[in-house]
Design an enzyme around this catalytic site. Sequence first.
Site, mmCIF file in Angstrom:
data_model
loop_
_atom_site.group_PDB
_atom_site.id
_atom_site.type_symbol
_atom_site.label_atom_id
_atom_site.label_comp_id
_atom_site.label_asym_id
_atom_site.label_seq_id
_atom_site.Cartn_x
_atom_site.Cartn_y
_atom_site.Cartn_z
ATOM 1 N N CYS A 41 6.121 -3.967 4.379
ATOM 2 C CA CYS A 41 7.011 -2.276 4.374
ATOM 3 C C CYS A 41 7.203 -2.491 2.222
ATOM 4 O O CYS A 41 7.432 -1.569 2.699
ATOM 5 C CB CYS A 41 8.355 -3.840 4.200
ATOM 6 S SG CYS A 41 8.712 -4.542 6.069
ATOM 7 N N HIS A 98 6.124 -14.824 -8.401
ATOM 8 C CA HIS A 98 4.832 -15.644 -8.736
ATOM 9 C C HIS A 98 3.973 -14.326 -8.852
ATOM 10 O O HIS A 98 3.735 -13.763 -7.827
ATOM 11 C CB HIS A 98 4.257 -16.426 -6.987
ATOM 12 C CG HIS A 98 5.402 -17.271 -7.201
ATOM 13 N ND1 HIS A 98 5.314 -18.603 -7.539
ATOM 14 C CD2 HIS A 98 6.459 -17.363 -6.611
ATOM 15 C CE1 HIS A 98 6.698 -19.109 -7.490
ATOM 16 N NE2 HIS A 98 7.409 -18.747 -6.794
ATOM 17 N N ALA A 99 2.701 -15.056 -9.804
ATOM 18 C CA ALA A 99 2.193 -13.322 -9.819
ATOM 19 C C ALA A 99 0.154 -13.732 -9.389
ATOM 20 O O ALA A 99 0.472 -14.879 -8.615
ATOM 21 C CB ALA A 99 1.340 -13.887 -11.604
ATOM 22 N N PHE A 157 10.424 -14.134 -6.617
ATOM 23 C CA PHE A 157 9.370 -12.722 -6.683
ATOM 24 C C PHE A 157 8.977 -12.993 -7.878
ATOM 25 O O PHE A 157 8.400 -12.410 -8.396
ATOM 26 C CB PHE A 157 10.064 -11.630 -7.023
ATOM 27 C CG PHE A 157 9.810 -11.706 -4.627
ATOM 28 C CD1 PHE A 157 9.286 -10.983 -3.895
ATOM 29 C CD2 PHE A 157 11.236 -11.802 -4.217
ATOM 30 C CE1 PHE A 157 8.878 -10.583 -2.561
ATOM 31 C CE2 PHE A 157 10.617 -12.030 -2.679
ATOM 32 C CZ PHE A 157 10.353 -11.620 -2.104
ATOM 33 N N GLU A 200 8.572 -12.013 7.231
ATOM 34 C CA GLU A 200 8.029 -12.574 8.145
ATOM 35 C C GLU A 200 7.588 -14.360 7.918
ATOM 36 O O GLU A 200 6.745 -14.537 6.616
ATOM 37 C CB GLU A 200 6.999 -11.492 8.709
ATOM 38 C CG GLU A 200 6.894 -10.435 9.345
ATOM 39 C CD GLU A 200 5.732 -9.217 9.163
ATOM 40 O OE1 GLU A 200 4.368 -9.924 8.814
ATOM 41 O OE2 GLU A 200 5.725 -7.953 9.489
ATOM 42 N N THR A 202 8.192 2.074 11.161
ATOM 43 C CA THR A 202 8.330 3.508 10.400
ATOM 44 C C THR A 202 7.353 3.589 9.578
ATOM 45 O O THR A 202 7.526 3.006 8.681
ATOM 46 C CB THR A 202 9.638 3.725 10.069
ATOM 47 O OG1 THR A 202 9.696 2.696 9.290
ATOM 48 C CG2 THR A 202 11.229 3.843 10.648
HETATM 49 P P1 NAD Z 1 5.825 -3.117 15.324
HETATM 50 O O1 NAD Z 1 4.839 -2.397 14.376
HETATM 51 O O2 NAD Z 1 5.447 -4.468 14.985
HETATM 52 O O3 NAD Z 1 6.381 -3.165 15.871
HETATM 53 C C1 NAD Z 1 6.760 -1.670 16.237
HETATM 54 C C2 NAD Z 1 7.184 -1.679 17.466
HETATM 55 O O4 NAD Z 1 7.747 -0.519 18.841
HETATM 56 C C3 NAD Z 1 5.730 -1.510 18.756
HETATM 57 O O5 NAD Z 1 5.840 -2.485 19.566
HETATM 58 C C4 NAD Z 1 5.739 -0.086 19.186
HETATM 59 O O6 NAD Z 1 4.982 -0.202 20.656
HETATM 60 C C5 NAD Z 1 7.357 -0.069 19.727
HETATM 61 N N1 NAD Z 1 7.852 1.320 19.726
HETATM 62 C C6 NAD Z 1 7.350 1.843 19.399
HETATM 63 N N2 NAD Z 1 8.323 3.471 20.070
HETATM 64 C C7 NAD Z 1 8.891 2.588 21.084
HETATM 65 C C8 NAD Z 1 9.650 3.231 21.839
HETATM 66 N N3 NAD Z 1 10.237 4.914 22.182
HETATM 67 N N4 NAD Z 1 9.916 2.677 23.248
HETATM 68 C C9 NAD Z 1 9.920 1.237 22.950
HETATM 69 N N5 NAD Z 1 9.107 0.759 22.506
HETATM 70 C C10 NAD Z 1 8.356 1.463 21.330
HETATM 71 O O7 NAD Z 1 7.615 -3.108 13.662
HETATM 72 P P2 NAD Z 1 7.854 -3.759 12.592
HETATM 73 O O8 NAD Z 1 6.888 -4.654 11.332
HETATM 74 O O9 NAD Z 1 8.465 -4.506 13.735
HETATM 75 O O10 NAD Z 1 9.058 -3.249 12.447
HETATM 76 C C11 NAD Z 1 10.035 -2.149 12.741
HETATM 77 C C12 NAD Z 1 10.523 -1.668 12.409
HETATM 78 O O11 NAD Z 1 11.634 -2.779 10.708
HETATM 79 C C13 NAD Z 1 10.607 -0.583 10.551
HETATM 80 O O12 NAD Z 1 11.254 0.361 9.911
HETATM 81 C C14 NAD Z 1 9.476 -1.538 9.761
HETATM 82 O O13 NAD Z 1 9.901 -0.936 7.868
HETATM 83 C C15 NAD Z 1 11.195 -2.451 9.520
HETATM 84 N N6 NAD Z 1 11.366 -3.598 9.151
HETATM 85 C C16 NAD Z 1 9.732 -4.532 8.720
HETATM 86 C C17 NAD Z 1 10.093 -5.709 8.519
HETATM 87 C C18 NAD Z 1 9.327 -6.775 8.888
HETATM 88 O O14 NAD Z 1 9.340 -7.686 8.059
HETATM 89 N N7 NAD Z 1 8.138 -6.738 9.777
HETATM 90 C C19 NAD Z 1 11.636 -6.452 7.923
HETATM 91 C C20 NAD Z 1 12.092 -5.629 8.176
HETATM 92 C C21 NAD Z 1 12.186 -4.159 8.314
#
Ligand code: NAD
Length: 434
Positions: free
Chosen positions: A263, A254-255, A252, A155, A86
């Site tokens: 995110c 840490h400067a 959170f 992550e 997103t």
């Molecule tokens: P990402 O980009 O790593 O992964 C998203 C995946 O979705 C991609 O591999 C893409 O190919 C796939 N995709 C998109 N449309 C699709 C469809 N119609 N069918 C099948 N696959 C599809 O993203 P992410 O970092 O995993 O983040 C995903 C969500 O989680 C976001 O909304 C993000 O804000 C939220 N989030 C992320 C984290 C983080 O640390 N990365 C932590 C909490 C929440």
Amino acid sequence: MKIAMIGSGYVGLVSGACFADFGHQVVCVDKDAGKIEKLNQNVMPIYEPGLDNLVQRNVENNRLSFSTDLAGSLVDCDAVFIAVGTPSRRGDGHADLSYVYAATEEIADAITKRTVVVTKSTVPVGTGDEVELILSKKLNRDQFAVVSNPEFLREGAAIGDFKRPDRIVIGVEDDWAQDVMSEIYRPLFLNESPILFTGRRTAELTKYAANAFLATKITFINEIADLCEKVGADVQEVSRGIGLDNRIGAKFLHAGPGYGGSCFPKDTLALLKTAQDNDSPVRIVEAVVQVNDNRKRAMGRKVVHALGGEARGKKVALLGLTFKPNTDDMRDAPSIAIAQTLMDAGADVSAYDPEGMEVAAEIMPNVTMANSSYEAAIDADAVVIVTEWDAFRALDLQKLASTMSGKTLVDLRNIYNHADVSKSGLEYTSIGRS
Ligand code: NAD
């Protein structure tokens, strides 16, 4: 429980593998065929500590599989999680929900039994209502329920965070869907992880409020660090002094060079858009976004200042490119703005990162990638620690100094101290410490 995870990125893959490890039957779906092919060959498409073993164990036990076939994967599922990206929508900062809605359309065509549709992606308030509307155009209302279950993993520590969360937030409006979600998270319930059942809109907003608060904490201490430099105080001692107060907490504080990553930048912007649309401004977050944006380039200028005010024709080596250690994620990493500021000022930039260089090389084609910290530092006028990978915490500073042509070490993560660095003959600049 039979679960489908739509989107096998940082969140979907980790969540799917952890659900499988809880004993559920999970299929992780992605439309990126290359990603699924890698996963089917037990090659991880992302770097996340411990993920390869977790995936392998659950694949071998026939609880985890990977597919590009969304419709086929949804047959007989109890729950389908939407974990697609997103990102920020260009122009207005609103979350781009096109991937969420496209996945929803596909789900609407594929459901074969009563199924809980869960948004795990971070989505603005009201998205669940829209998902419900899309589904109800093709399905009877008693065939599905829409639930919000935002993810809070970090992550680099994602598996531990998923399996031992501070809390799980589930926004749900139907009793039967609450029962399904309780069953899915039952192993964590047994671990006494707090599970908060809320309304769907509350769950959606909780995620944004959490990220905006954390971004605020980081930005607050970054501004205090700047003040420390002006008045001769030490930000690390200030952090400790306030962090030991239970009402504040030490994390959170840490400067550093400003928050980045996949995110905080997009989620703070999306929250501002929601606030604006609802005529309910969150001015604190407005300030946070502005201060943080300015900070990243200001860090580049700080390096130029440490070089005596002139970077033209000089070489600067960046250690660490990813937005934080233990990930290969380069999305909105501060290193990008810092490298650009230095190049705009006429510097040649080299860099080394333990995991992020493959992606970084595409984003920063004019930065020379090196095979080690010491190689990056060859003939450098300045070395800059941008990301606090463990590998940079115990550098042989004398060896580093001997390969450099200048003497400047800029530590944007405060992982060294002045006394230790000066023994190597390097001149040390850090954050918020005079
Ligand atoms: P990402 O980009 O790593 O992964 C998203 C995946 O979705 C991609 O591999 C893409 O190919 C796939 N995709 C998109 N449309 C699709 C469809 N119609 N069918 C099948 N696959 C599809 O993203 P992410 O970092 O995993 O983040 C995903 C969500 O989680 C976001 O909304 C993000 O804000 C939220 N989030 C992320 C984290 C983080 O640390 N990365 C932590 C909490 C929440």
